[in-house]
Design an enzyme around this catalytic site. Structure first.
Site, PDB file in Angstrom:
ATOM      1  CE  LYS A   1      -0.706  -0.628   4.961  1.00  0.00           C
ATOM      2  NZ  LYS A   1      -1.611  -0.412   6.061  1.00  0.00           N
TER       3      LYS A   1
ATOM      4  CE1 TYR B   1      11.768  31.825   4.969  1.00  0.00           C
ATOM      5  CE2 TYR B   1      12.050  29.455   4.709  1.00  0.00           C
ATOM      6  CZ  TYR B   1      11.804  30.709   4.163  1.00  0.00           C
ATOM      7  OH  TYR B   1      11.599  30.829   2.816  1.00  0.00           O
TER       8      TYR B   1
HETATM    9  C1  LIG Z   1      -3.977  -4.945   8.286  1.00  0.00           C
HETATM   10  C2  LIG Z   1      -2.504  -4.806   8.126  1.00  0.00           C
HETATM   11  N1  LIG Z   1      -1.750  -5.901   8.089  1.00  0.00           N
HETATM   12  C3  LIG Z   1      -0.402  -5.838   7.952  1.00  0.00           C
HETATM   13  C4  LIG Z   1       0.248  -4.618   7.862  1.00  0.00           C
HETATM   14  C5  LIG Z   1       1.762  -4.587   7.743  1.00  0.00           C
HETATM   15  O1  LIG Z   1       2.310  -4.022   8.899  1.00  0.00           O
HETATM   16  P1  LIG Z   1       3.896  -3.870   9.070  1.00  0.00           P
HETATM   17  O2  LIG Z   1       4.333  -2.868   8.053  1.00  0.00           O
HETATM   18  O3  LIG Z   1       4.053  -3.361  10.455  1.00  0.00           O
HETATM   19  O4  LIG Z   1       4.491  -5.199   8.857  1.00  0.00           O
HETATM   20  C6  LIG Z   1      -0.498  -3.450   7.918  1.00  0.00           C
HETATM   21  C7  LIG Z   1       0.186  -2.151   7.834  1.00  0.00           C
HETATM   22  O5  LIG Z   1      -0.169  -1.162   8.376  1.00  0.00           O
HETATM   23  C8  LIG Z   1      -1.914  -3.537   8.055  1.00  0.00           C
HETATM   24  O6  LIG Z   1      -2.679  -2.447   8.117  1.00  0.00           O
END
Ligand SMILES: Cc1ncc(COP(=O)(O)O)c(C=O)c1O
Length: 406
Positions: free
Chosen positions: A36, A262
């Site tokens: 993501k 700044y």
């Molecule tokens: C539902 C879910 N599973 C897994 C993950 C992966 O987490 P991580 O990056 O801490 O391994 C996330 C990330 O936010 C998540 O929202």
């Protein structure tokens, strides 16, 4: 390439981290990697290419937009939307064989329109202590499952929960979540349900406890090279995938009593040599690092002085006498290779600089001691590596090294 500010994304390091994490999970446990937010800021398309060749079985995204982008990249394995999806998005997800996580926002499942020629793959989440998504009780789950299983155009494909504190100083909260989750799974089985793929652990969960792996784990940050919390779960085997660099555009003497930047938040108390660097908060270098950040230049650490500007920042190079205009500065990651000299940068035409930077990065040995850990940089900015890699602005070119790994 005109501006000497860029990030290097090392795909071999990414592939290495996948192997490290695969070694940590049970041989029968499958791996999902979260891609993501543009693969945590690393660029989803090249990351998917590595994942396609790996033994990772699926990827996780936040929305239907991201899932469709993954499909547009040609990724053919399962894609799971971890966040909420609206009812009207479901037939589109089904058409592209995108797995979704059930949410109450769908309303009455019996009243949903037909999904089309492909079944909709649904994962049902249990809320075991995060209070973000999922069923809080078996009773609620049973009502929804009854409806899902009654529909010929829907398939129950997974059962999940999400750990709130897998990387916390104590494992008590996560243990309680796992206890509740395991109990719910056992109850479903006792009720006669044929429970599909069970998954709970994020990176922290995988590293913390081998009992929490179930059928599949969902890893993100560890694949990109960082422990979710270095102080709790140190993982020296992981290799940072992203490295960020900028360069010095000016060096000036500053007299005692003069202020820098700044708001005049820094006042020199002694004669100083101050370098201006071509990166700022618009590039994703947090403004919170004003007067507190550290960078690497000529193999030495130099502190940030004054406020971070939108496109520039100033560093104190009084103790780095060799620092020159054009020198490369490491904002986080491996120290810049020695061959990255201002002379070479100026000699090479802008359209050939990428190739030169990539080749020299690949062939550089990067001494272990010359690393500016993103975990340290992030904690100085009172944030976490997750946020820092996600917020590198697209105007910062990403250079992919070791793209031909198999
Ligand atoms: C539902 C879910 N599973 C897994 C993950 C992966 O987490 P991580 O990056 O801490 O391994 C996330 C990330 O936010 C998540 O929202």
């Amino acid at each position: 390439m005109y501006r000497g500010t860029f990030s290097i994304v090392d795909l071999r390091a990414f592939a290495h981290n996948l192997r490290v994490m695969a070694d940590r999970v049970h041989p029968e446990t499958k791996l999902l990697v979260t891609v993501k937010a543009n693969a945590y800021g690393h660029g989803v398309a090249p990351i998917l290419e590595v994942l396609t060749k790996s033994n990772v079985v699926a990827v996780g995204v936040a929305s239907l937009e991201e899932a469709l982008q993954v499909r547009q990249c040609g990724y053919a394995k399962p894609v799971l939307i971890l966040g909420s999806v609206g009812a009207w998005e479901l037939p589109i997800a089904a058409q592209h064989q995108i797995h979704v996580t059930y949410t109450d926002a769908w309303g009455d499942i019996d009243a949903l329109p037909p999904m089309g020629s492909e079944p909709l793959h649904i994962h049902t989440a249990f809320d075991t202590g995060m209070n973000r998504l999922g069923f809080k009780s078996i009773e609620h789950a049973k009502v929804v499952l009854h409806q899902i299983l009654n529909r010929s155009d829907m398939t129950w494909s997974g059962v999940s929960t999400h750990l709130a504190c897998s990387d916390g100083p104590s494992d008590q909260h996560a243990l309680e979540q796992i206890r509740r989750f395991s109990e719910m799974i056992a109850q479903l089985r006792a009720l006669g349900y044929d429970v599909p793929t069970v998954h709970a652990s994020n990176s922290g969960g995988v590293l913390r406890n081998g009992q929490w792996h179930f059928d599949m784990v969902r890893i993100g940050i560890a694949a990109y090279g960082y422990s979710p919390d270095e102080s709790v779960l140190p993982m020296p085997e992981l290799r940072p995938v992203m490295h960020m660099y900028s360069s010095i555009t000016r060096i000036a003497d500053v007299l005692p009593g003069e202020t820098i930047g700044y708001g005049a938040t820094f006042t020199a108390t002694k004669p100083m040599r101050v370098a201006t660097v071509a990166a700022g908060y618009a590039d994703g270098y947090p403004r919170a690092l004003s007067n507190s950040g550290k960078v690497l230049v000529c193999g030495q650490t130099a502190p940030v002085v004054g406020r971070i500007c939108m496109d520039q920042l100033m560093i104190d190079v009084s103790d780095v006498p060799t620092a020159r205009v054009g020198d490369f500065v490491t904002l986080f990651g491996n120290a810049a290779p020695r061959s990255w000299t201002p002379e070479e940068w100026n000699r090479i035409s802008p359209d050939r600089r990428r190739e030169w930077l990539l080749k020299s990065f690949e062939s550089d040995s990067h001494g272990e001691q010359n690393v500016l850990s993103l975990s340290d940089v992030a904690s100085r900015a009172m944030t976490i590596p997750y946020e820092m890699v996600c917020q590198i602005n697209p105007r910062v070119p990403k250079l992919y090294v070791n793209a031909n790994i198999s």
